[in-house]
Design a protein around this motif. Structure first.
Motif, mmCIF file in Angstrom:
data_model
loop_
_atom_site.group_PDB
_atom_site.id
_atom_site.type_symbol
_atom_site.label_atom_id
_atom_site.label_comp_id
_atom_site.label_asym_id
_atom_site.label_seq_id
_atom_site.Cartn_x
_atom_site.Cartn_y
_atom_site.Cartn_z
ATOM 1 N N TRP A 51 0.820 -1.214 0.000
ATOM 2 C CA TRP A 51 0.000 0.000 0.000
ATOM 3 C C TRP A 51 0.857 1.269 0.000
ATOM 4 C CZ3 TRP A 51 -3.370 -2.485 4.329
ATOM 5 C CH2 TRP A 51 -4.295 -3.355 3.740
ATOM 6 N N SER A 52 2.153 1.134 0.170
ATOM 7 C CA SER A 52 3.075 2.272 0.101
ATOM 8 C C SER A 52 3.795 2.341 -1.243
ATOM 9 C CB SER A 52 4.122 2.165 1.214
ATOM 10 O OG SER A 52 4.845 0.939 1.111
ATOM 11 N N ASP A 53 3.537 1.368 -2.126
ATOM 12 C CA ASP A 53 4.203 1.295 -3.433
ATOM 13 C C ASP A 53 3.470 2.182 -4.427
ATOM 14 O OD1 ASP A 53 5.345 0.682 -5.859
ATOM 15 O OD2 ASP A 53 5.031 -1.483 -5.724
ATOM 16 N N GLU A 54 3.802 3.464 -4.428
ATOM 17 C CA GLU A 54 3.068 4.419 -5.254
ATOM 18 C C GLU A 54 3.112 4.084 -6.743
ATOM 19 O OE1 GLU A 54 2.197 9.222 -5.177
ATOM 20 O OE2 GLU A 54 4.063 8.431 -4.337
ATOM 21 N N PRO A 55 4.281 3.803 -7.345
ATOM 22 C CA PRO A 55 4.296 3.451 -8.776
ATOM 23 C C PRO A 55 3.474 2.201 -9.084
ATOM 24 C CG PRO A 55 6.504 4.018 -8.026
ATOM 25 C CD PRO A 55 5.647 3.895 -6.796
ATOM 26 N N GLY A 56 3.578 1.199 -8.217
ATOM 27 C CA GLY A 56 2.817 -0.021 -8.445
ATOM 28 C C GLY A 56 1.323 0.213 -8.375
ATOM 29 N N LEU A 57 0.899 1.036 -7.432
ATOM 30 C CA LEU A 57 -0.526 1.347 -7.280
ATOM 31 C C LEU A 57 -1.039 2.169 -8.457
ATOM 32 C CD1 LEU A 57 -0.475 2.218 -3.488
ATOM 33 C CD2 LEU A 57 -1.691 0.282 -4.513
ATOM 34 N N VAL A 58 -0.222 3.103 -8.937
ATOM 35 C CA VAL A 58 -0.627 3.922 -10.088
ATOM 36 C C VAL A 58 -0.831 3.036 -11.320
ATOM 37 C CG1 VAL A 58 0.157 5.681 -11.725
ATOM 38 C CG2 VAL A 58 0.436 6.046 -9.268
ATOM 39 N N ALA A 59 0.089 2.096 -11.525
ATOM 40 C CA ALA A 59 -0.045 1.184 -12.654
ATOM 41 C C ALA A 59 -1.305 0.336 -12.517
ATOM 42 C CB ALA A 59 1.191 0.293 -12.744
#
Length: 236
Positions: A51-59
């Protein structure tokens, strides 16, 4: 743009129930923006994305297959993720915490912003935390629904089997602080939003207050905007 009514406010204030009933009154769909973030948090957990992985969440958000189904005679509105009903799965305390975390990430909020605006373009009752200030700043009908901490915790506890009131209150306070203090799109009342304090009001009274304010606006000048609605006889 069709009739757009936005209802912001903290967790446990009763936004979902009120939004659903206001939408039924005006014949509008409901846009639960919180459900979008909750679904993203659930999808991330299932795919092993932190939940802290901003690039992964955006993708992940870029192709989030989320869909809302209107309430039917057999039950309330449903949230579908990739064709699967996740209405209940996204309401657990764990996913609520995840939703608060992912929604605090600026790039994630930006990535989901256009999805929310597109869904609201044809008119709806939208409920969330930053609708009147960020997502739909030009909406004519804005409300900020709140209640005391104790009342909100009790309401949320009633939704969660076996949850201790002290734990629920602690989680609500922690989420409130995160939502209010985040750098991007913090939870705050828009200057032109009608404040509705539901601490001493039941759902019927809150719905009536919002319907009355919107109807007054629609019928011509002189409709109330920005003033509070609380549990006093004068306001209710």
């Amino acid at each position: 743009m069709g009739l757009l009514i936005v209802i912001d406010g903290p967790a446990g204030a009763g936004k979902s129930t009120v939004a659903r009933r206001v939408a039924q009154h005006f014949g509008l769909p409901v846009l639960d923006t919180g459900a979008i973030y909750r679904t993203l948090a659930l999808a991330a957990r299932e795919r092993g994305i932190a939940w802290s992985d901003e690039p992964g969440l955006v993708a992940l958000a870029a192709s989030l297959p989320i869909r809302f189904e209107a309430a039917s005679e057999a039950g309330g509105p449903r949230v579908l993720y990739d064709g699967r009903d996740v209405t209940q799965a996204i309401r657990t305390p764990e996913i609520s915490e995840g939703s608060s975390q992912v929604s605090a990430l600026p790039a994630v909020r930006a990535g989901l912003l256009e999805i929310q605006r597109r869904l609201g373009r044809d008119g709806c009752v939208a409920e969330g935390r930053d609708l009147g200030t960020v997502v739909f700043p030009d909406a004519a009908h804005k409300f900020f629904l709140t209640a005391s901490d104790a009342v909100r915790a009790a309401r949320r506890q009633a939704e969660l089997e076996g949850a201790a009131l002290a734990d629920v209150l602690r989680d609500l306070n922690r989420r409130d602080e995160r939502d209010r203090s985040r750098a991007t799109a913090p939870m705050t009342r828009a200057e032109d939003a009608v404040l509705v304090d539901s601490s001493d009001l039941d759902a019927d009274a809150v719905v009536a207050a919002i319907v009355s304010a919107v109807s007054s606006r629609l019928s011509g000048p002189g409709g109330a905007a920005g003033g509070p609605v609380d549990g006093s006889p004068k306001s209710a």
